[in-house]
Design a protein around this motif. Structure first.
Motif, PDB file in Angstrom:
ATOM      1  N   PRO A  43      -5.277 -49.795 -17.870  1.00  0.00           N
ATOM      2  CA  PRO A  43      -5.517 -48.256 -17.533  1.00  0.00           C
ATOM      3  C   PRO A  43      -3.953 -47.841 -17.472  1.00  0.00           C
ATOM      4  N   GLN A  44      -3.112 -48.087 -16.799  1.00  0.00           N
ATOM      5  CA  GLN A  44      -1.949 -47.672 -16.420  1.00  0.00           C
ATOM      6  C   GLN A  44      -1.106 -47.497 -18.047  1.00  0.00           C
ATOM      7  N   PHE A  45      -1.443 -48.435 -18.898  1.00  0.00           N
ATOM      8  CA  PHE A  45      -0.525 -48.499 -20.021  1.00  0.00           C
ATOM      9  C   PHE A  45      -1.408 -47.355 -20.899  1.00  0.00           C
ATOM     10  N   LEU A  51      -0.399 -39.693 -22.697  1.00  0.00           N
ATOM     11  CA  LEU A  51       0.246 -38.785 -22.390  1.00  0.00           C
ATOM     12  C   LEU A  51       1.491 -38.578 -23.250  1.00  0.00           C
ATOM     13  N   SER A  52       1.744 -39.707 -24.065  1.00  0.00           N
ATOM     14  CA  SER A  52       3.250 -39.488 -24.723  1.00  0.00           C
ATOM     15  C   SER A  52       2.942 -38.930 -26.126  1.00  0.00           C
ATOM     16  N   ARG A 102      -2.081 -31.135 -13.836  1.00  0.00           N
ATOM     17  CA  ARG A 102      -1.891 -32.014 -15.157  1.00  0.00           C
ATOM     18  C   ARG A 102      -1.069 -33.059 -14.844  1.00  0.00           C
ATOM     19  N   LEU A 103      -0.965 -34.085 -15.492  1.00  0.00           N
ATOM     20  CA  LEU A 103      -0.191 -35.294 -15.599  1.00  0.00           C
ATOM     21  C   LEU A 103       0.593 -35.069 -16.946  1.00  0.00           C
ATOM     22  N   TRP A 104       1.778 -35.591 -16.484  1.00  0.00           N
ATOM     23  CA  TRP A 104       2.719 -35.366 -17.634  1.00  0.00           C
ATOM     24  C   TRP A 104       3.674 -36.492 -17.507  1.00  0.00           C
ATOM     25  N   ILE A 105       3.997 -37.191 -18.785  1.00  0.00           N
ATOM     26  CA  ILE A 105       4.751 -38.368 -18.729  1.00  0.00           C
ATOM     27  C   ILE A 105       6.168 -38.105 -18.639  1.00  0.00           C
ATOM     28  N   THR A 106       6.952 -38.832 -17.993  1.00  0.00           N
ATOM     29  CA  THR A 106       8.328 -38.532 -17.696  1.00  0.00           C
ATOM     30  C   THR A 106       9.263 -39.407 -18.638  1.00  0.00           C
ATOM     31  N   GLU A 107      10.556 -38.987 -18.600  1.00  0.00           N
ATOM     32  CA  GLU A 107      11.511 -39.812 -19.378  1.00  0.00           C
ATOM     33  C   GLU A 107      11.422 -41.610 -19.013  1.00  0.00           C
ATOM     34  N   ALA A 108      11.311 -41.624 -17.553  1.00  0.00           N
ATOM     35  CA  ALA A 108      11.125 -43.068 -17.265  1.00  0.00           C
ATOM     36  C   ALA A 108       9.807 -43.803 -17.718  1.00  0.00           C
ATOM     37  N   ALA A 112       9.079 -46.898 -19.960  1.00  0.00           N
ATOM     38  CA  ALA A 112       8.156 -47.960 -19.529  1.00  0.00           C
ATOM     39  C   ALA A 112       7.091 -48.018 -20.698  1.00  0.00           C
ATOM     40  N   ARG A 113       6.504 -47.130 -21.236  1.00  0.00           N
ATOM     41  CA  ARG A 113       5.543 -47.365 -22.073  1.00  0.00           C
ATOM     42  C   ARG A 113       5.984 -47.936 -23.493  1.00  0.00           C
ATOM     43  N   VAL A 114       7.351 -47.739 -23.742  1.00  0.00           N
ATOM     44  CA  VAL A 114       8.070 -48.501 -24.804  1.00  0.00           C
ATOM     45  C   VAL A 114       7.917 -49.934 -24.430  1.00  0.00           C
TER      46      VAL A 114
END
Length: 155
Positions: A43-45, A51-52, A102-108, A112-114
């Motif tokens: 679920p984290q992934f 969000l990306s 709202r949740l937003w993906i950060t640069e970090a 991490a997603r990559v």
């Protein structure tokens, strides 16, 4: 206790729902187990992916938890707790929560997603070990036909 392998004739009479159910549970457990060993949850992934803008998000404009649940409704499991999972990602600095919820993906989080995505091929390779791609494609075609036969549309 040993059991003898089923013949093709015996396999042909087996209920597909039984075997697809076993396969589903085993594949999910295996995948989630490998991900847990690597320090993240499925679920984290999925949260990061949804969000990306470089993955599933069409616009990268952030989403609320209800919007994320709706976006993931076809693959979330009952035990998946997006509130807790998103909280963990906020604590890691991979997501941020704005004043409107709202949740937003950060640069970090994007980095991490990559990184997390790179583990997918090894997990797939282990699951597909000893299975020819042609056999895999045939199995999927059969399952898709069964879905159509039961009135379930597939792309």
């Amino acid at each position: 206790m040993t059991t003898s392998p089923l013949t093709d004739a015996q396999l042909a009479t087996q209920p597909a729902a039984y075997w697809t159910g076993l396969a589903y549970e085993a594949l999910i457990a295996f995948t989630r187990g490998r991900q847990a060993e690597l320090g993240f949850t499925q679920p984290q992934f999925w949260l990061l992916r949804n969000l990306s803008v470089n993955d599933i998000s069409a616009d990268g404009q952030g989403m609320t938890l209800p919007e994320l649940r709706e976006a993931m409704r076809s693959y979330l499991r009952p035990e998946d707790d997006l509130t807790a999972e998103s909280r963990t990602l906020v604590e890691r600095g991979w997501l941020r929560l704005d004043d409107e919820g709202r949740l937003w993906i950060t640069e970090a989080g994007e980095a991490a997603r990559v990184d997390l995505k790179q583990h997918g091929p090894a997990i797939r390779e282990r699951i597909h070990e000893g299975i020819d791609d042609a056999d895999y494609v045939t199995a999927l075609k059969v399952l898709r036909r069964m879905l159509r036969n039961t009135g379930r549309p597939v792309d």
